[in-house]
Motif scaffolding. Structure first.
Motif, PDB file in Angstrom:
ATOM      1  N   VAL A   1       0.922  -1.273  -0.042  1.00 31.61           N
ATOM      2  CA  VAL A   1      -0.016   0.065  -0.044  1.00 31.61           C
ATOM      3  C   VAL A   1       0.842   1.221   0.005  1.00 31.61           C
ATOM      4  CG1 VAL A   1      -2.118  -1.046   0.797  1.00 31.61           C
ATOM      5  CG2 VAL A   1      -0.188  -0.401   2.699  1.00 31.61           C
ATOM      6  N   LEU A   2       1.761   1.334  -0.804  1.00 29.33           N
ATOM      7  CA  LEU A   2       2.810   2.405  -0.961  1.00 29.33           C
ATOM      8  C   LEU A   2       2.115   3.412  -1.928  1.00 29.33           C
ATOM      9  CD1 LEU A   2       5.240   3.944  -0.226  1.00 29.33           C
ATOM     10  CD2 LEU A   2       6.613   2.682  -2.083  1.00 29.33           C
ATOM     11  N   PHE A   3       1.022   4.149  -1.428  1.00 26.32           N
ATOM     12  CA  PHE A   3       0.073   5.011  -2.239  1.00 26.32           C
ATOM     13  C   PHE A   3       1.057   6.133  -3.067  1.00 26.32           C
ATOM     14  CE2 PHE A   3      -2.597   3.434   1.356  1.00 26.32           C
ATOM     15  CZ  PHE A   3      -3.361   2.680   0.349  1.00 26.32           C
ATOM     16  N   ALA A   4       2.000   6.518  -2.378  1.00 24.52           N
ATOM     17  CA  ALA A   4       2.735   7.778  -3.242  1.00 24.52           C
ATOM     18  C   ALA A   4       3.505   7.142  -4.512  1.00 24.52           C
ATOM     19  CB  ALA A   4       3.958   7.826  -2.534  1.00 24.52           C
ATOM     20  N   ALA A   5       3.298   5.602  -4.719  1.00 26.85           N
ATOM     21  CA  ALA A   5       3.842   5.145  -6.069  1.00 26.85           C
ATOM     22  C   ALA A   5       2.720   5.499  -7.467  1.00 26.85           C
ATOM     23  CB  ALA A   5       4.083   3.791  -5.882  1.00 26.85           C
TER      24      ALA A   5
ATOM     25  N   PRO B   1      -0.270   7.999  -6.813  1.00 25.81           N
ATOM     26  CA  PRO B   1      -1.351   8.790  -6.214  1.00 25.81           C
ATOM     27  C   PRO B   1      -2.818   8.673  -6.800  1.00 25.81           C
ATOM     28  CG  PRO B   1       0.582   9.991  -6.683  1.00 25.81           C
ATOM     29  CD  PRO B   1       0.749   8.637  -7.343  1.00 25.81           C
ATOM     30  N   ASP B   2      -3.727   8.541  -5.755  1.00 28.33           N
ATOM     31  CA  ASP B   2      -5.200   8.238  -6.199  1.00 28.33           C
ATOM     32  C   ASP B   2      -6.005   9.020  -5.358  1.00 28.33           C
ATOM     33  OD1 ASP B   2      -7.148   6.145  -6.961  1.00 28.33           O
ATOM     34  OD2 ASP B   2      -7.642   6.310  -4.989  1.00 28.33           O
ATOM     35  N   PRO B   3      -6.968   9.872  -6.135  1.00 27.35           N
ATOM     36  CA  PRO B   3      -7.848  10.896  -5.375  1.00 27.35           C
ATOM     37  C   PRO B   3      -8.723  10.087  -4.418  1.00 27.35           C
ATOM     38  CG  PRO B   3      -7.853  11.134  -7.785  1.00 27.35           C
ATOM     39  CD  PRO B   3      -7.017  10.022  -7.541  1.00 27.35           C
ATOM     40  N   ASP B   4      -9.322   8.848  -4.673  1.00 18.97           N
ATOM     41  CA  ASP B   4     -10.150   8.238  -3.753  1.00 18.97           C
ATOM     42  C   ASP B   4      -9.479   7.885  -2.690  1.00 18.97           C
ATOM     43  OD1 ASP B   4     -12.154   8.331  -5.481  1.00 18.97           O
ATOM     44  OD2 ASP B   4     -11.926   6.236  -6.307  1.00 18.97           O
ATOM     45  N   GLU B   5      -8.062   7.588  -2.748  1.00 17.44           N
ATOM     46  CA  GLU B   5      -7.422   7.131  -1.197  1.00 17.44           C
ATOM     47  C   GLU B   5      -6.842   8.148  -0.618  1.00 17.44           C
ATOM     48  OE1 GLU B   5      -5.798   5.002   1.699  1.00 17.44           O
ATOM     49  OE2 GLU B   5      -6.918   4.303   0.087  1.00 17.44           O
ATOM     50  N   GLN B   6      -6.824   9.437  -0.927  1.00 17.25           N
ATOM     51  CA  GLN B   6      -6.504  10.639  -0.554  1.00 17.25           C
ATOM     52  C   GLN B   6      -7.671  11.206   0.127  1.00 17.25           C
ATOM     53  OE1 GLN B   6      -5.096  12.995  -4.058  1.00 17.25           O
ATOM     54  NE2 GLN B   6      -3.194  12.069  -3.914  1.00 17.25           N
ATOM     55  N   ALA B   7      -8.929  11.114  -0.415  1.00 16.43           N
ATOM     56  CA  ALA B   7     -10.236  11.309   0.139  1.00 16.43           C
ATOM     57  C   ALA B   7     -10.326  10.591   1.571  1.00 16.43           C
ATOM     58  CB  ALA B   7     -11.302  11.209  -0.562  1.00 16.43           C
ATOM     59  N   ARG B   8     -10.111   9.168   1.427  1.00 17.60           N
ATOM     60  CA  ARG B   8     -10.270   8.424   2.319  1.00 17.60           C
ATOM     61  C   ARG B   8      -9.130   8.758   3.743  1.00 17.60           C
ATOM     62  NH1 ARG B   8     -11.374   4.117  -1.813  1.00 17.60           N
ATOM     63  NH2 ARG B   8      -8.814   3.806  -1.950  1.00 17.60           N
ATOM     64  N   ASP B   9      -7.899   9.134   3.256  1.00 15.84           N
ATOM     65  CA  ASP B   9      -7.104   9.275   4.309  1.00 15.84           C
ATOM     66  C   ASP B   9      -7.581  10.682   5.054  1.00 15.84           C
ATOM     67  OD1 ASP B   9      -5.106   7.817   3.666  1.00 15.84           O
ATOM     68  OD2 ASP B   9      -3.974   9.073   2.743  1.00 15.84           O
TER      69      ASP B   9
ATOM     70  N   SER C   1       1.542   7.543   1.747  1.00 15.86           N
ATOM     71  CA  SER C   1       1.113   8.397   0.973  1.00 15.86           C
ATOM     72  C   SER C   1       2.053   9.482   0.323  1.00 15.86           C
ATOM     73  CB  SER C   1      -0.207   9.231   1.498  1.00 15.86           C
ATOM     74  OG  SER C   1       0.221  10.258   2.467  1.00 15.86           O
ATOM     75  N   GLN C   2       2.914   9.842   1.143  1.00 15.52           N
ATOM     76  CA  GLN C   2       4.025  10.790   0.836  1.00 15.52           C
ATOM     77  C   GLN C   2       5.274  10.146   0.724  1.00 15.52           C
ATOM     78  OE1 GLN C   2       3.817  13.988   3.801  1.00 15.52           O
ATOM     79  NE2 GLN C   2       1.436  13.725   3.975  1.00 15.52           N
ATOM     80  N   ASP C   3       5.682   9.089   0.946  1.00 17.46           N
ATOM     81  CA  ASP C   3       6.880   8.537   0.877  1.00 17.46           C
ATOM     82  C   ASP C   3       7.865   8.989   1.864  1.00 17.46           C
ATOM     83  OD1 ASP C   3       8.636   6.564   0.110  1.00 17.46           O
ATOM     84  OD2 ASP C   3       9.247   7.639  -1.641  1.00 17.46           O
ATOM     85  N   ARG C   4       7.623   9.559   3.063  1.00 20.53           N
ATOM     86  CA  ARG C   4       8.715  10.152   3.849  1.00 20.53           C
ATOM     87  C   ARG C   4       9.753   9.283   3.963  1.00 20.53           C
ATOM     88  NH1 ARG C   4       4.894  13.377   8.430  1.00 20.53           N
ATOM     89  NH2 ARG C   4       4.071  14.675   7.008  1.00 20.53           N
ATOM     90  N   ALA C   5       9.825   8.148   3.916  1.00 23.86           N
ATOM     91  CA  ALA C   5      10.926   7.094   3.998  1.00 23.86           C
ATOM     92  C   ALA C   5      11.745   7.171   2.621  1.00 23.86           C
ATOM     93  CB  ALA C   5      10.529   5.679   4.424  1.00 23.86           C
TER      94      ALA C   5
ATOM     95  N   PRO D   1      -8.821  -0.385  -7.100  1.00 25.51           N
ATOM     96  CA  PRO D   1      -8.027  -0.315  -8.382  1.00 25.51           C
ATOM     97  C   PRO D   1      -6.724   0.184  -8.167  1.00 25.51           C
ATOM     98  CG  PRO D   1     -10.372   0.335  -8.772  1.00 25.51           C
ATOM     99  CD  PRO D   1     -10.310   0.186  -7.013  1.00 25.51           C
ATOM    100  N   VAL D   2      -6.600   1.336  -6.953  1.00 28.44           N
ATOM    101  CA  VAL D   2      -5.261   1.704  -6.532  1.00 28.44           C
ATOM    102  C   VAL D   2      -4.163   0.677  -6.335  1.00 28.44           C
ATOM    103  CG1 VAL D   2      -5.582   1.921  -4.274  1.00 28.44           C
ATOM    104  CG2 VAL D   2      -4.032   3.391  -5.415  1.00 28.44           C
ATOM    105  N   ILE D   3      -4.493  -0.741  -5.878  1.00 22.71           N
ATOM    106  CA  ILE D   3      -3.824  -1.802  -5.535  1.00 22.71           C
ATOM    107  C   ILE D   3      -2.842  -2.056  -6.946  1.00 22.71           C
ATOM    108  CG2 ILE D   3      -3.511  -3.995  -4.861  1.00 22.71           C
ATOM    109  CD1 ILE D   3      -3.521  -2.543  -2.568  1.00 22.71           C
ATOM    110  N   HIS D   4      -3.731  -2.224  -8.174  1.00 24.38           N
ATOM    111  CA  HIS D   4      -3.199  -2.699  -9.265  1.00 24.38           C
ATOM    112  C   HIS D   4      -2.057  -1.627  -9.954  1.00 24.38           C
ATOM    113  CE1 HIS D   4      -5.639  -6.280  -8.894  1.00 24.38           C
ATOM    114  NE2 HIS D   4      -6.649  -5.412  -8.438  1.00 24.38           N
ATOM    115  N   ARG D   5      -2.484  -0.458  -9.797  1.00 20.87           N
ATOM    116  CA  ARG D   5      -1.954   0.744 -10.066  1.00 20.87           C
ATOM    117  C   ARG D   5      -0.582   0.855  -9.458  1.00 20.87           C
ATOM    118  NH1 ARG D   5      -6.986   3.348 -10.731  1.00 20.87           N
ATOM    119  NH2 ARG D   5      -6.734   4.609  -8.832  1.00 20.87           N
ATOM    120  N   ILE D   6      -0.583   0.661  -8.038  1.00 20.49           N
ATOM    121  CA  ILE D   6       0.890   0.614  -7.408  1.00 20.49           C
ATOM    122  C   ILE D   6       1.677  -0.445  -7.784  1.00 20.49           C
ATOM    123  CG2 ILE D   6       1.689   0.238  -5.010  1.00 20.49           C
ATOM    124  CD1 ILE D   6      -0.800   1.423  -3.806  1.00 20.49           C
ATOM    125  N   ALA D   7       1.197  -1.718  -8.222  1.00 16.79           N
ATOM    126  CA  ALA D   7       1.715  -2.820  -8.455  1.00 16.79           C
ATOM    127  C   ALA D   7       2.360  -2.554 -10.054  1.00 16.79           C
ATOM    128  CB  ALA D   7       0.845  -4.084  -8.820  1.00 16.79           C
TER     129      ALA D   7
END
Length: 258
Positions: free
Chosen positions: A114-118, A120-128, A182-186, A211-217
């Motif tokens: 779940v490295l969302f920074a890879a 970025p997804d508006p739906d996930e950002q809204a969930r955050d 979400s911001q890849d601070r690491a 869908p964001v999972i498949h985009r990250i992969a």
């Protein structure tokens, strides 16, 4: 960190492996995977702080963020090259370790990282944003319900009351890991980092996952030198629990590639 509960499923002594679990669960679910692997690896794991049988996470002012704390615990298990397996947030910790020390990784299996920074997804950002708002208002149960609705294996109301309460009590840990994911601070996605991983990598996704999972992969696969991708039919985000045999079979494929 003290108070970390360690887990071990004995197997081939010259093939150590480490498995890292997802948020709001525990390392116990790797037992099913280990059973299907039939002792091919000597599998270790642990319950992350605040999870399972480990102590609560009570950081001091000078302590690292949650993701860094978990990464340091995981690193303490590595004494020689091993097979590294991670699910969800655990997969992002595994990837962080592999980028930092690629020579320590024999194979890398990433299940729904779940490295969302890879990607970025508006739906996930809204969930955050929604989770942060609910937690700031003290509405922990609503935050837990919202998280489970997207990332859980079953409806919140179908879970045992004890498990529901555990998730409510831990939901702040999801938010604590949010900035890293979400911001890849690491700085996991730093230039040349993924490209330095020459161990075989397997990216496993559930067909029915967000869908964001498949985009990250896809984004990660584009940068990894030796990578395979697999999708488990009918599975969602919690596929190590719901589809352990299929997941173990894919892990075994990657073990064979190492």
């Amino acid at each position: 960190m003290t108070g970390i509960f360690r887990r071990h499923w004995p197997g081939q002594s010259d093939r150590p492996a480490l498995a890292l679990h997802c948020m709001l669960a525990s390392g116990s679910y790797w037992g099913g995977i280990a059973g299907h692997l039939g002792g091919r690896v000597d599998l270790s794991g642990f319950d992350m702080p605040g999870h399972g049988r480990s102590d609560d996470w009570t950081p001091g002012p000078d302590d690292p963020d949650y993701h860094t704390a978990v990464t340091r615990i995981a690193a303490s298990f590595i004494t020689r090259p091993l097979d590294l397996i991670g699910h969800s947030m655990g997969a992002t910790v595994a990837l962080r370790l592999a980028v930092a020390a690629p020579e320590a990784v024999r194979s890398l299996t990433l299940i729904e990282p779940v490295l969302f920074a890879a990607a970025p997804d508006p739906d996930e950002q809204a969930r955050d944003r929604q989770m942060q708002r609910l937690l700031s208002e003290g509405r922990r149960e609503e935050a837990a319900r919202g998280f489970v609705a997207v990332w859980g294996a079953q409806d919140f109301d179908d879970l045992p009351a004890r498990m529901q309460q555990q998730m409510i009590d831990r939901i702040h840990l999801v938010a604590a890991a949010g900035p890293t994911l979400s911001q890849d601070r690491a700085d996991i996605l730093r230039k040349g980092g993924l490209e330095s991983i020459h161990a075989p990598v397997m990216l496993i996704s559930g067909q029915q996952s967000p869908p964001v999972i498949h985009r990250i992969a896809g984004a990660l696969a584009e940068r990894l030198p030796d990578v395979g991708r697999a999708t488990v039919p009918g599975a969602g985000h919690m596929l190590p629990i719901t589809h352990p045999e299929q997941v173990a079979g894919l892990i075994a494929v990657n073990l064979d590639r190492a």
